[in-house]
Design a protein around this motif. Structure first.
Motif, mmCIF file in Angstrom:
data_model
loop_
_atom_site.group_PDB
_atom_site.id
_atom_site.type_symbol
_atom_site.label_atom_id
_atom_site.label_comp_id
_atom_site.label_asym_id
_atom_site.label_seq_id
_atom_site.Cartn_x
_atom_site.Cartn_y
_atom_site.Cartn_z
ATOM 1 N N THR A 36 -22.242 -36.605 44.662
ATOM 2 C CA THR A 36 -21.061 -36.799 45.507
ATOM 3 C C THR A 36 -20.888 -38.255 45.908
ATOM 4 O O THR A 36 -19.763 -38.699 46.128
ATOM 5 N N SER A 37 -21.976 -39.016 45.958
ATOM 6 C CA SER A 37 -21.847 -40.427 46.324
ATOM 7 C C SER A 37 -21.079 -41.199 45.252
ATOM 8 O O SER A 37 -20.421 -42.199 45.561
ATOM 9 N N ASP A 40 -17.579 -40.510 46.145
ATOM 10 C CA ASP A 40 -17.314 -41.176 47.426
ATOM 11 C C ASP A 40 -16.958 -42.646 47.237
ATOM 12 O O ASP A 40 -16.114 -43.180 47.956
ATOM 13 N N ASN A 41 -17.593 -43.302 46.271
ATOM 14 C CA ASN A 41 -17.300 -44.715 46.015
ATOM 15 C C ASN A 41 -15.835 -44.924 45.659
ATOM 16 O O ASN A 41 -15.241 -45.931 46.036
ATOM 17 N N LEU A 43 -13.321 -42.576 46.324
ATOM 18 C CA LEU A 43 -12.496 -42.037 47.404
ATOM 19 C C LEU A 43 -12.381 -42.990 48.584
ATOM 20 O O LEU A 43 -11.405 -42.952 49.325
ATOM 21 N N LYS A 44 -13.371 -43.869 48.761
ATOM 22 C CA LYS A 44 -13.333 -44.785 49.902
ATOM 23 C C LYS A 44 -12.131 -45.727 49.817
ATOM 24 O O LYS A 44 -11.697 -46.262 50.830
ATOM 25 N N SER A 49 -13.993 -39.571 51.873
ATOM 26 C CA SER A 49 -15.251 -39.232 51.213
ATOM 27 C C SER A 49 -15.180 -37.734 50.933
ATOM 28 O O SER A 49 -14.240 -37.064 51.382
ATOM 29 N N VAL A 50 -16.149 -37.219 50.220
ATOM 30 C CA VAL A 50 -16.149 -35.777 49.949
ATOM 31 C C VAL A 50 -16.216 -35.015 51.270
ATOM 32 O O VAL A 50 -15.507 -34.025 51.462
ATOM 33 N N GLU A 51 -17.029 -35.493 52.194
ATOM 34 C CA GLU A 51 -17.157 -34.810 53.486
ATOM 35 C C GLU A 51 -15.868 -34.862 54.305
ATOM 36 O O GLU A 51 -15.501 -33.875 54.942
ATOM 37 N N THR A 52 -15.172 -35.995 54.293
ATOM 38 C CA THR A 52 -13.912 -36.047 55.041
ATOM 39 C C THR A 52 -12.855 -35.175 54.370
ATOM 40 O O THR A 52 -12.000 -34.630 55.055
#
Length: 126
Positions: A36-37, A40-41, A43-44, A49-52
């Motif tokens: 997921t990181s 996330d890179n 999506l930022k 991020s995946v969590e948001t």
């Protein structure tokens, strides 16, 4: 308001980020933190991020994407990414993708059979 040069530059940057997100070929059934990181890179660039993505409701997600100056096609492509990412078992963003598709359909004031088809397909996966 952005001038044309900045708008074009920003649009190109957004297109490149969306191309990277859509180019993800293999999605494992279960994701770990390292997997997921990677997403996330990218999506930022949208302040996400995946969590948001998990935490935001549909309206807040659309508001955030509009503030990032995504046009109708880019919003639709982001919805496509959410549908594709929903294949992963521990994430289901089909509802958010449907909300984005419906927003594009309504706000662009252009009827699209393609978007209607995507809405129907995403609803089958909810």
């Amino acid at each position: 308001m952005l001038n044309k040069g900045l708008r074009d530059e920003q649009s190109t940057r957004i297109d490149n980020v969306l191309k990277i997100l859509m180019s993800i070929g293999f999605l494992p059934k279960f994701w770990n933190v390292e997997d997921t990181s990677l997403i996330d890179n990218d999506l930022k660039n949208f302040g996400l991020s995946v969590e948001t993505l998990v935490d935001l409701n549909e309206n807040d997600l659309i508001t955030l994407l509009v503030r990032c100056h995504l046009d109708w096609n880019q919003l639709e492509l982001f919805g496509d990414f959410l549908v594709k990412f929903s294949i992963v078992e521990n994430y289901n963003f089909s509802g958010k993708a449907i909300a984005i598709y419906e927003y594009v359909q309504q706000e662009s004031k252009t009827f699209s059979f393609g978007i209607i088809s995507k809405i129907a397909s995403a609803k089958a996966n909810v």
